[in-house]
Design a protein around this motif. Sequence first.
Motif, PDB file in Angstrom:
ATOM      1  N   UNK A  38       7.650 -53.937 -24.320  1.00 55.32           N
ATOM      2  CA  UNK A  38       8.799 -54.442 -23.564  1.00 55.32           C
ATOM      3  C   UNK A  38       8.292 -55.507 -22.598  1.00 55.32           C
ATOM      4  N   UNK A  39       8.757 -56.739 -22.796  1.00 55.66           N
ATOM      5  CA  UNK A  39       8.394 -57.856 -21.924  1.00 55.66           C
ATOM      6  C   UNK A  39       9.626 -58.301 -21.155  1.00 55.66           C
ATOM      7  N   UNK A  40       9.463 -58.647 -19.879  1.00 55.99           N
ATOM      8  CA  UNK A  40      10.620 -59.080 -19.082  1.00 55.99           C
ATOM      9  C   UNK A  40      11.361 -60.235 -19.749  1.00 55.99           C
ATOM     10  N   UNK A  41      12.666 -60.054 -19.972  1.00 58.82           N
ATOM     11  CA  UNK A  41      13.487 -61.115 -20.524  1.00 58.82           C
ATOM     12  C   UNK A  41      13.428 -61.272 -22.027  1.00 58.82           C
ATOM     13  N   UNK A  42      12.610 -60.483 -22.736  1.00 54.85           N
ATOM     14  CA  UNK A  42      12.486 -60.599 -24.192  1.00 54.85           C
ATOM     15  C   UNK A  42      12.998 -59.336 -24.873  1.00 54.85           C
ATOM     16  N   UNK A  43      13.277 -59.463 -26.156  1.00 58.17           N
ATOM     17  CA  UNK A  43      13.662 -58.298 -26.943  1.00 58.17           C
ATOM     18  C   UNK A  43      12.442 -57.417 -27.173  1.00 58.17           C
ATOM     19  N   UNK A  44      12.610 -56.098 -27.239  1.00 56.43           N
ATOM     20  CA  UNK A  44      11.481 -55.206 -27.513  1.00 56.43           C
ATOM     21  C   UNK A  44      10.777 -55.592 -28.810  1.00 56.43           C
ATOM     22  N   UNK A  45       9.454 -55.583 -28.795  1.00 55.78           N
ATOM     23  CA  UNK A  45       8.645 -56.048 -29.917  1.00 55.78           C
ATOM     24  C   UNK A  45       7.825 -54.891 -30.482  1.00 55.78           C
TER      25      UNK A  45
END
Length: 373
Positions: free
Chosen positions: A154-161
């Motif tokens: 989970x990265x701030x502002x991104x979709x879960x990868x």
Amino acid sequence: MLAAVALVSGCADFPEQHTQEWREQPSLRPQAGPEPRIEGQEQPPPSGHPPASPRPDQPEGCSDPDPAVIATCLDPVGAVAALPGGNAALVGERDTGRVLRVSDGGQPEEIARIQVDPTGGGGLTGLALSPSYAEDGLAYAYVTTPTDNRVVRIAPGDSPDPILTGIPRGPSGNAGAITADGSNSLIVATGNAGSAEQAADRSVLAGKVLRIDPFGDPAADNPDPTSPVISTGLSSPGGVCASNRDGGFWVTDRKAQREVLHRVVPGQQEQGPAWSWNGHPGVSGCAAAGGTLIVALTEEAAVYTMRPGPQGTFTGEPQPAMEDTYGRFSAAASGPNGLVWLGTSNKTGGEPVSSDDRVIRIEPPSGGTAGKE
């Protein structure tokens, strides 16, 4: 003050590494063992002084007057990870897949939403900060999807990868847990997807303790650098936490016949459970703080405090505490300032109050005769 008043129902089996035989006690006086203290709540005055003010009033709606309660009116909590500073945490809702930032005095803020399938004991059941969270702000979650169990970043502002996929899922045994190992790796406990055979097969990722790097590959310094597997034989892990001894980890596991606590040290030979219960108290998340191991209990609606000794043994007798205080505890994590964060799951099988489900922050037990080294 919250008192430890009764042992968890059922007797505990003692493998050889236990230091003493179990002695069932119907009750313990408050002074007989350590008691957790709620941050912000006054402690009882010395003998001869007036008693402290009574327990806070009952909640009204989502407003909860208890100073230990940090967040209210959540869906059942599947995992919690304390943030640096000790005043905030990330919380994962098991059934919805929402990841929220909760803080003392603030409103929950959704930072991610992951598609999950909560059937078979799955959903969002693990949450951990990146080993380098201060620099990258990343977090990791263990989730069940319609096709598999997996670890996502989970990265701030991104979709879960997704970084590790293909962990088998099944009709049961889909729960998992995750934590950082204090270096640059992640420890992942996976359920057996309903198959004890898979849990024993080192070529399958189900029913294992895995050690991976932040990209999902086997950690370079694993005993076998080509494999993420460092331990086998899990069924339905409820939590994993650092043991603060020899780079080891505690893993709670809910087996069909009994519930157990494992101590796993990468590179050391696998051993039997460090502790086991004949009954089913519902062991879930765990936290190591101040020389005390705290195990959250779902079915017994309490926390279990244990004092680890050398080589995976325990000193003194374990103590239940906070019984029927906040209901079913489903998640636990230690914070950077020694506080312990807990999540509840009262909306699934419990007796929820208007502010459930909640996130609670307490001071861990300290002192007392139980577990004194």
